[in-house]
Design an enzyme around this catalytic site. Structure first.
Site, PDB file in Angstrom:
ATOM      1  N   GLY A  45      36.064  39.152  27.757  1.00 53.28           N
ATOM      2  CA  GLY A  45      34.640  39.101  28.070  1.00 53.28           C
ATOM      3  C   GLY A  45      34.347  39.858  29.347  1.00 53.28           C
ATOM      4  N   GLN A  50      29.637  42.378  36.698  1.00 58.06           N
ATOM      5  CA  GLN A  50      31.033  42.661  37.077  1.00 58.06           C
ATOM      6  C   GLN A  50      31.300  44.158  37.232  1.00 58.06           C
ATOM      7  OE1 GLN A  50      32.766  39.979  33.829  1.00 58.06           O
ATOM      8  NE2 GLN A  50      34.274  39.791  35.450  1.00 58.06           N
ATOM      9  N   CYS A  92      39.473  35.261  35.422  1.00 63.68           N
ATOM     10  CA  CYS A  92      38.326  36.165  35.448  1.00 63.68           C
ATOM     11  C   CYS A  92      38.805  37.534  35.920  1.00 63.68           C
ATOM     12  CB  CYS A  92      37.273  35.609  36.408  1.00 63.68           C
ATOM     13  SG  CYS A  92      35.820  36.666  36.573  1.00 63.68           S
ATOM     14  N   LEU A  93      38.303  38.591  35.277  1.00 62.66           N
ATOM     15  CA  LEU A  93      38.696  39.944  35.672  1.00 62.66           C
ATOM     16  C   LEU A  93      38.279  40.261  37.108  1.00 62.66           C
ATOM     17  CD1 LEU A  93      37.794  41.942  32.422  1.00 62.66           C
ATOM     18  CD2 LEU A  93      40.073  41.249  33.200  1.00 62.66           C
ATOM     19  N   HIS A 134      31.314  31.130  30.408  1.00 61.75           N
ATOM     20  CA  HIS A 134      31.813  31.923  31.548  1.00 61.75           C
ATOM     21  C   HIS A 134      30.930  33.160  31.791  1.00 61.75           C
ATOM     22  CE1 HIS A 134      35.369  33.548  33.945  1.00 61.75           C
ATOM     23  NE2 HIS A 134      34.624  34.628  33.790  1.00 61.75           N
ATOM     24  N   GLU A 135      30.573  33.863  30.701  1.00 56.32           N
ATOM     25  CA  GLU A 135      29.764  35.089  30.846  1.00 56.32           C
ATOM     26  C   GLU A 135      28.321  34.753  31.243  1.00 56.32           C
ATOM     27  OE1 GLU A 135      31.525  37.593  31.118  1.00 56.32           O
ATOM     28  OE2 GLU A 135      33.281  36.767  30.132  1.00 56.32           O
ATOM     29  N   HIS A 138      28.181  34.288  34.863  1.00 52.67           N
ATOM     30  CA  HIS A 138      28.152  35.553  35.609  1.00 52.67           C
ATOM     31  C   HIS A 138      26.722  36.076  35.773  1.00 52.67           C
ATOM     32  CE1 HIS A 138      32.203  36.781  36.544  1.00 52.67           C
ATOM     33  NE2 HIS A 138      32.635  36.654  35.311  1.00 52.67           N
TER      34      HIS A 138
HETATM   35 ZN   LIG Z   1      34.573  36.469  34.694  1.00 52.36          ZN
END
Ligand SMILES: [Zn+2]
Length: 169
Positions: A45, A50, A92-93, A134-135, A138
């Protein structure tokens, strides 16, 4: 085109993103680049903030590019139904190398728009519900570590500060 993924500390990650209102070729270009960036990371995701773009757009694919049917590109997602709870390890990235156990809904249905502005609904269970949650976070400037206790969050913050000091963040 691969886009640089912002890491914890970037202001874009703490910002509430604005709704997508222009469903044009620029939006398609951003989405295409986000998908490529997500697959390359690799990740399941990615949210537009991000990659430094504060619009309400997210890409999700639990198969990481293996199964085209699993790709979800959603603009302006909203929660329709949440059900139950699940506890599991999450990362998380934008906070690489750190994972923590986070409580999330077990099932989640979201409503949003595709890249042409057409509305759709999609439901997910387990990992997919976790990913939706999660997204969506963000897009509201919330990171998974914001769900932790102050103590745990500060531990991670301090580790990141040390990494940043050493030029490794
Ligand atoms: Zn994330």
């Amino acid at each position: 085109m691969l886009l640089p993924i912002l890491k914890y500390g970037a202001t874009e990650l703490k910002t509430v993103s604005r709704p997508v209102d222009a469903f044009d070729s620029e939006l398609e270009r951003i989405a295409r680049n986000m998908i490529e960036t997500m697959y390359s990371a690799p990740g399941i995701g990615l949210a537009a903030p991000q990659v430094g773009i504060n619009i309400r757009l997210a890409t999700i694919d639990l198969s990481v590019g293996e199964d085209p049917n699993q790709l979800i590109v959603v603009c302006n997602p909203e929660v329709v139904v949440v059900e139950g709870e699940q506890k599991s390890e999450e990362g998380c990235l934008s906070i690489p190398e750190f994972t923590e156990t986070i409580m999330r809904p077990r099932k989640m249905t979201i409503r949003g728009q595709n890249l042409h502005g057409d509305p759709f609904e999609v439901s997910g269970e387990g990992l997919l519900a976790r990913c939706f949650n999660h997204e969506l976070d963000h897009l509201n400037g919330v990171l998974f570590i914001d769900h932790l206790s102050v103590l745990k969050r500060n531990l991670i913050r301090n580790k990141i500060k040390k990494l940043a000091k050493a030029g490794e963040w």
